[in-house]
Motif scaffolding. Structure first.
Motif, PDB file in Angstrom:
ATOM      1  N   ILE A  58       0.831  -1.203   0.000  1.00  0.00           N
ATOM      2  CA  ILE A  58       0.000   0.000   0.000  1.00  0.00           C
ATOM      3  C   ILE A  58       0.865   1.252   0.000  1.00  0.00           C
ATOM      4  O   ILE A  58       0.473   2.291  -0.531  1.00  0.00           O
ATOM      5  CB  ILE A  58      -0.975  -0.001   1.206  1.00  0.00           C
ATOM      6  CG1 ILE A  58      -2.186   0.889   0.920  1.00  0.00           C
ATOM      7  CG2 ILE A  58      -0.278   0.437   2.486  1.00  0.00           C
ATOM      8  CD1 ILE A  58      -3.125   0.370  -0.104  1.00  0.00           C
ATOM      9  N   MET A  59       2.066   1.153   0.569  1.00  0.00           N
ATOM     10  CA  MET A  59       2.978   2.299   0.495  1.00  0.00           C
ATOM     11  C   MET A  59       3.457   2.492  -0.942  1.00  0.00           C
ATOM     12  O   MET A  59       3.451   3.605  -1.472  1.00  0.00           O
ATOM     13  CB  MET A  59       4.165   2.084   1.425  1.00  0.00           C
ATOM     14  CG  MET A  59       5.079   3.287   1.524  1.00  0.00           C
ATOM     15  SD  MET A  59       6.409   3.018   2.724  1.00  0.00           S
ATOM     16  CE  MET A  59       7.252   4.606   2.602  1.00  0.00           C
ATOM     17  N   GLY A  60       3.834   1.389  -1.600  1.00  0.00           N
ATOM     18  CA  GLY A  60       4.240   1.480  -3.001  1.00  0.00           C
ATOM     19  C   GLY A  60       3.109   1.894  -3.915  1.00  0.00           C
ATOM     20  O   GLY A  60       3.333   2.520  -4.959  1.00  0.00           O
ATOM     21  N   ALA A  61       1.877   1.558  -3.534  1.00  0.00           N
ATOM     22  CA  ALA A  61       0.721   1.933  -4.345  1.00  0.00           C
ATOM     23  C   ALA A  61       0.510   3.433  -4.383  1.00  0.00           C
ATOM     24  O   ALA A  61      -0.235   3.936  -5.242  1.00  0.00           O
ATOM     25  CB  ALA A  61      -0.536   1.249  -3.814  1.00  0.00           C
ATOM     26  N   GLY A  62       1.170   4.174  -3.486  1.00  0.00           N
ATOM     27  CA  GLY A  62       1.110   5.632  -3.557  1.00  0.00           C
ATOM     28  C   GLY A  62       1.571   6.156  -4.905  1.00  0.00           C
ATOM     29  O   GLY A  62       1.081   7.186  -5.388  1.00  0.00           O
ATOM     30  N   ILE A  63       2.503   5.437  -5.529  1.00  0.00           N
ATOM     31  CA  ILE A  63       2.969   5.834  -6.859  1.00  0.00           C
ATOM     32  C   ILE A  63       1.827   5.749  -7.864  1.00  0.00           C
ATOM     33  O   ILE A  63       1.592   6.673  -8.651  1.00  0.00           O
ATOM     34  CB  ILE A  63       4.138   4.925  -7.286  1.00  0.00           C
ATOM     35  CG1 ILE A  63       5.317   5.087  -6.321  1.00  0.00           C
ATOM     36  CG2 ILE A  63       4.565   5.234  -8.721  1.00  0.00           C
ATOM     37  CD1 ILE A  63       6.336   3.957  -6.411  1.00  0.00           C
ATOM     38  N   ALA A  64       1.093   4.643  -7.825  1.00  0.00           N
ATOM     39  CA  ALA A  64      -0.033   4.473  -8.751  1.00  0.00           C
ATOM     40  C   ALA A  64      -1.116   5.503  -8.489  1.00  0.00           C
ATOM     41  O   ALA A  64      -1.724   6.032  -9.425  1.00  0.00           O
ATOM     42  CB  ALA A  64      -0.602   3.059  -8.616  1.00  0.00           C
ATOM     43  N   TRP A  65      -1.376   5.800  -7.220  1.00  0.00           N
ATOM     44  CA  TRP A  65      -2.412   6.776  -6.904  1.00  0.00           C
ATOM     45  C   TRP A  65      -1.970   8.198  -7.239  1.00  0.00           C
ATOM     46  O   TRP A  65      -2.808   9.089  -7.374  1.00  0.00           O
ATOM     47  CB  TRP A  65      -2.817   6.636  -5.438  1.00  0.00           C
ATOM     48  CG  TRP A  65      -3.681   5.413  -5.241  1.00  0.00           C
ATOM     49  CD1 TRP A  65      -4.334   4.707  -6.197  1.00  0.00           C
ATOM     50  CD2 TRP A  65      -3.976   4.769  -4.001  1.00  0.00           C
ATOM     51  NE1 TRP A  65      -5.023   3.652  -5.644  1.00  0.00           N
ATOM     52  CE2 TRP A  65      -4.814   3.668  -4.299  1.00  0.00           C
ATOM     53  CE3 TRP A  65      -3.610   4.997  -2.677  1.00  0.00           C
ATOM     54  CZ2 TRP A  65      -5.297   2.808  -3.312  1.00  0.00           C
ATOM     55  CZ3 TRP A  65      -4.087   4.138  -1.708  1.00  0.00           C
ATOM     56  CH2 TRP A  65      -4.924   3.060  -2.019  1.00  0.00           C
ATOM     57  N   ALA A  66      -0.670   8.427  -7.384  1.00  0.00           N
ATOM     58  CA  ALA A  66      -0.205   9.715  -7.907  1.00  0.00           C
ATOM     59  C   ALA A  66      -0.415   9.781  -9.415  1.00  0.00           C
ATOM     60  O   ALA A  66      -0.721  10.835  -9.968  1.00  0.00           O
ATOM     61  CB  ALA A  66       1.267   9.921  -7.565  1.00  0.00           C
ATOM     62  N   VAL A  67      -0.242   8.641 -10.086  1.00  0.00           N
ATOM     63  CA  VAL A  67      -0.451   8.590 -11.534  1.00  0.00           C
ATOM     64  C   VAL A  67      -1.893   8.948 -11.885  1.00  0.00           C
ATOM     65  O   VAL A  67      -2.157   9.646 -12.871  1.00  0.00           O
ATOM     66  CB  VAL A  67      -0.087   7.181 -12.065  1.00  0.00           C
ATOM     67  CG1 VAL A  67      -0.606   6.978 -13.492  1.00  0.00           C
ATOM     68  CG2 VAL A  67       1.423   6.973 -12.014  1.00  0.00           C
ATOM     69  N   MET A  68      -2.844   8.507 -11.058  1.00  0.00           N
ATOM     70  CA  MET A  68      -4.262   8.673 -11.395  1.00  0.00           C
ATOM     71  C   MET A  68      -4.672  10.140 -11.581  1.00  0.00           C
ATOM     72  O   MET A  68      -5.203  10.497 -12.647  1.00  0.00           O
ATOM     73  CB  MET A  68      -5.131   7.993 -10.333  1.00  0.00           C
ATOM     74  CG  MET A  68      -6.613   7.996 -10.662  1.00  0.00           C
ATOM     75  SD  MET A  68      -7.604   7.166  -9.396  1.00  0.00           S
ATOM     76  CE  MET A  68      -7.119   5.459  -9.656  1.00  0.00           C
ATOM     77  N   ALA A  98       9.680  -1.887  -5.471  1.00  0.00           N
ATOM     78  CA  ALA A  98       9.542  -3.331  -5.261  1.00  0.00           C
ATOM     79  C   ALA A  98      10.889  -3.974  -4.953  1.00  0.00           C
ATOM     80  O   ALA A  98      10.999  -4.803  -4.038  1.00  0.00           O
ATOM     81  CB  ALA A  98       8.916  -3.977  -6.499  1.00  0.00           C
ATOM     82  N   LEU A  99      11.914  -3.589  -5.679  1.00  0.00           N
ATOM     83  CA  LEU A  99      13.243  -4.154  -5.425  1.00  0.00           C
ATOM     84  C   LEU A  99      13.752  -3.792  -4.028  1.00  0.00           C
ATOM     85  O   LEU A  99      14.376  -4.618  -3.346  1.00  0.00           O
ATOM     86  CB  LEU A  99      14.230  -3.662  -6.489  1.00  0.00           C
ATOM     87  CG  LEU A  99      13.964  -4.152  -7.922  1.00  0.00           C
ATOM     88  CD1 LEU A  99      14.943  -3.521  -8.895  1.00  0.00           C
ATOM     89  CD2 LEU A  99      14.037  -5.673  -7.999  1.00  0.00           C
ATOM     90  N   ALA A 100      13.463  -2.578  -3.595  1.00  0.00           N
ATOM     91  CA  ALA A 100      13.893  -2.160  -2.257  1.00  0.00           C
ATOM     92  C   ALA A 100      13.151  -2.903  -1.154  1.00  0.00           C
ATOM     93  O   ALA A 100      13.647  -3.008  -0.020  1.00  0.00           O
ATOM     94  CB  ALA A 100      13.684  -0.655  -2.103  1.00  0.00           C
ATOM     95  N   SER A 101      11.965  -3.438  -1.453  1.00  0.00           N
ATOM     96  CA  SER A 101      11.151  -4.121  -0.447  1.00  0.00           C
ATOM     97  C   SER A 101      11.569  -5.565  -0.197  1.00  0.00           C
ATOM     98  O   SER A 101      11.268  -6.126   0.867  1.00  0.00           O
ATOM     99  CB  SER A 101       9.674  -4.121  -0.879  1.00  0.00           C
ATOM    100  OG  SER A 101       9.185  -2.821  -1.060  1.00  0.00           O
ATOM    101  N   LEU A 102      12.243  -6.176  -1.151  1.00  0.00           N
ATOM    102  CA  LEU A 102      12.507  -7.616  -1.075  1.00  0.00           C
ATOM    103  C   LEU A 102      13.267  -8.045   0.180  1.00  0.00           C
ATOM    104  O   LEU A 102      12.928  -9.078   0.781  1.00  0.00           O
ATOM    105  CB  LEU A 102      13.241  -8.073  -2.337  1.00  0.00           C
ATOM    106  CG  LEU A 102      12.430  -7.984  -3.637  1.00  0.00           C
ATOM    107  CD1 LEU A 102      13.253  -8.499  -4.810  1.00  0.00           C
ATOM    108  CD2 LEU A 102      11.123  -8.774  -3.531  1.00  0.00           C
ATOM    109  N   ALA A 132       5.785 -15.180  -1.322  1.00  0.00           N
ATOM    110  CA  ALA A 132       4.830 -14.171  -1.814  1.00  0.00           C
ATOM    111  C   ALA A 132       5.464 -12.807  -2.030  1.00  0.00           C
ATOM    112  O   ALA A 132       4.957 -12.007  -2.818  1.00  0.00           O
ATOM    113  CB  ALA A 132       3.667 -14.045  -0.834  1.00  0.00           C
ATOM    114  N   GLY A 133       6.570 -12.514  -1.334  1.00  0.00           N
ATOM    115  CA  GLY A 133       7.175 -11.186  -1.403  1.00  0.00           C
ATOM    116  C   GLY A 133       7.489 -10.690  -2.802  1.00  0.00           C
ATOM    117  O   GLY A 133       7.121  -9.561  -3.169  1.00  0.00           O
ATOM    118  N   PRO A 134       8.162 -11.494  -3.649  1.00  0.00           N
ATOM    119  CA  PRO A 134       8.472 -11.010  -5.006  1.00  0.00           C
ATOM    120  C   PRO A 134       7.234 -10.646  -5.825  1.00  0.00           C
ATOM    121  O   PRO A 134       7.330  -9.903  -6.802  1.00  0.00           O
ATOM    122  CB  PRO A 134       9.212 -12.202  -5.628  1.00  0.00           C
ATOM    123  CG  PRO A 134       9.834 -12.906  -4.465  1.00  0.00           C
ATOM    124  CD  PRO A 134       8.832 -12.773  -3.349  1.00  0.00           C
TER     125      PRO A 134
END
Length: 456
Positions: A58-68, A98-102, A132-134
């Motif tokens: 959900i933190m990474g999804a902030g990028i997508a919600w900025a795109v909208m 995503a890479l930073a989260s692994l 599931a992480g990747p």
């Protein structure tokens, strides 16, 4: 536009988005339901693992919600180049996040033990997350593409892609958790494999649609080329939205940690109540996304009346959904909980008794939770993200968490106290953000003061 026209416009955008969010949620819900039928211990481990995975997602999804909102504004201005630039850099940023989260997924057991969780539960949660992480990489890329499509008004395809993914996930879970259709019985690990497979399929479907139906945007042509100006713009908005998301989701994730301190049965009851209340919350998230798109269009056109009327229409629809949810939670807690538990489960009665109390409190915070997510959606539409981020952090962590600790453990109200603390934090956020939108964003657009860059 008249109010009926605004309501129709919000429904045309919002209903498929609501359905899409519910279908996306069903992917996680299916894991919970099937693990609850497989074993309560597996359900408890999945609750902890999902708290970590969902917090990062959900933190990474902030990028997508900025795109909208950025794509919605560019579309209102008929700027196809800006649509392409924003979406591409959203994809770039999602890969980097995503890479930073692994590493956090791979070494999650020590983190959970530091938070007071039992070593056995921590180890099982880590086993899940290492598989599931990747899947966070395709999941975030899908979010960007869905935001791009939704901002262009193509919410129907967002719905159908997500429904197809939910069906596929249910089939994967049925085969891999229980060992059906000749597959091995993998339990918790099977749920992890199913999640990764589903996210990968969603990415293939979303990208294929974008290429086939919207070739004029050429999203993936020379994708390797950087666009640093737009990269920084999306990164600034995405970071603010992501931290705002983190503040709220971490509030609920830490509530799972606190419930874990109370024992396996309270944690299982909490996990189910959280799944049920999250399902109804998806209605408001979908309406909030529609509000973001409508506000982004109004912002691109610099039309303050369009902004205000559209906001009132979206809020009215959200209020109707709240009323229906309150009735459901107060009148049918038993049937709702029965969906998640094996009838032969020895702890079934205890879990359901606590669950009825938690759902009664969830009915109380539906109103304030809906208010804060709708206000956030409207503020994002007008690119106002930094101050709402601060409001969220103060509300959730300055009010919600301390209140949950005091009510749950100092006053010894247990799980009910933890959930009442959540309600106070959400109420604070709802009041502050609603006041900011109506007291600042609408007047500024009316005065012609709306800046072209994200607000601070």
């Amino acid at each position: 536009m008249t109010y009926p026209a605004h309501i129709r416009a919000v429904l045309v955008l919002g209903l498929p988005l609501v359905g899409g969010h519910l279908a996306q949620f069903a992917i996680h819900l299916t894991d919970t339901v099937m693990m609850g039928w497989h074993s309560v211990a597996g359900l408890a481990a999945l609750t902890l693992a999902t708290a970590i995975w969902f917090t990062l997602w959900i933190m990474g999804a902030g990028i997508a919600w900025a795109v909208m909102p950025l794509v919605a504004s560019a579309d209102a201005e008929a700027d196809e180049t800006a649509v392409r630039r924003v979406t591409r850099m959203g994809l770039w940023l999602s890969v980097l996040f995503a890479l930073a989260s692994l590493p956090l997924f791979w070494f999650s057991a020590p983190l959970l033990r530091l938070m007071g969780q039992a070593p056995e539960l921590s180890a099982e949660a880590q086993d899940y997350l290492r598989i599931a992480g990747p899947g966070i990489l395709p999941a975030l890329l899908v979010m960007v593409l869905k935001s791009y499509l939704a901002a262009l008004g193509r919410t129907q395809v967002v719905l159908w892609i997500t429904v197809a993914a939910a069906v596929a996930n249910a089939a994967f879970n049925y085969a891999l958790i229980f060992g059906n259709w000749g597959a091995p019985e993998l339990g918790l690990r099977g749920a992890a494999v199913a999640s990764v497979s589903t996210n990968a399929l969603s990415l293939v479907f979303s990208a294929a649609y974008a290429v086939a139906v919207l070739p004029e945007h050429r999203l993936f042509a020379r994708l390797w080329r950087p666009d640093w100006e737009v990269f920084r713009q999306v990164a600034r908005m995405g970071a603010a939205i992501g931290i705002t998301n983190l503040a709220e989701v971490a509030l609920f994730s830490f509530s799972s940690v606190m419930m874990g301190w109370l024992g396996t049965i309270p944690l299982a009851a909490h996990g189910i109540a959280l799944q049920i209340s999250s399902a109804t919350f998806m209605v408001h998230v979908g309406l909030s996304n529609a509000a973001t798109i409508r506000a982004g269009n109004a912002y691109g056109l610099r039309d303050a009346e369009h902004l205000a009327r559209g906001a009132r229409a979206a809020l009215a629809l959200s209020g109707i959904a709240v009323a229906l949810t309150v009735v459901l939670f107060l009148t049918a807690p038993g049937p709702l909980y029965a969906l998640f538990l094996d009838p032969a489960e020895p702890a079934r009665a205890e879990i359901m008794a606590l669950g009825a109390l938690l759902l009664a409190i969830a009915a109380l915070f539906q109103l304030v939770d809906a208010a804060q997510v709708m206000a956030l959606g409207l503020l994002r539409g007008v690119r106002d993200t930094t101050v709402p981020m601060i409001m969220a952090a103060v509300s959730y962590w300055g009010v919600g968490i301390p209140a949950a600790l005091v009510l749950g453990f100092v006053l010894d109200w247990g799980g009910a106290g933890v959930w009442l603390g959540l309600t106070l934090g959400l109420a604070c956020a709802g009041v502050l953000m609603t006041a900011r939108f109506w007291g600042r964003s609408v007047p500024r657009l009316r005065a012609g003061e709306a800046p072209a860059a994200p607000q601070t």
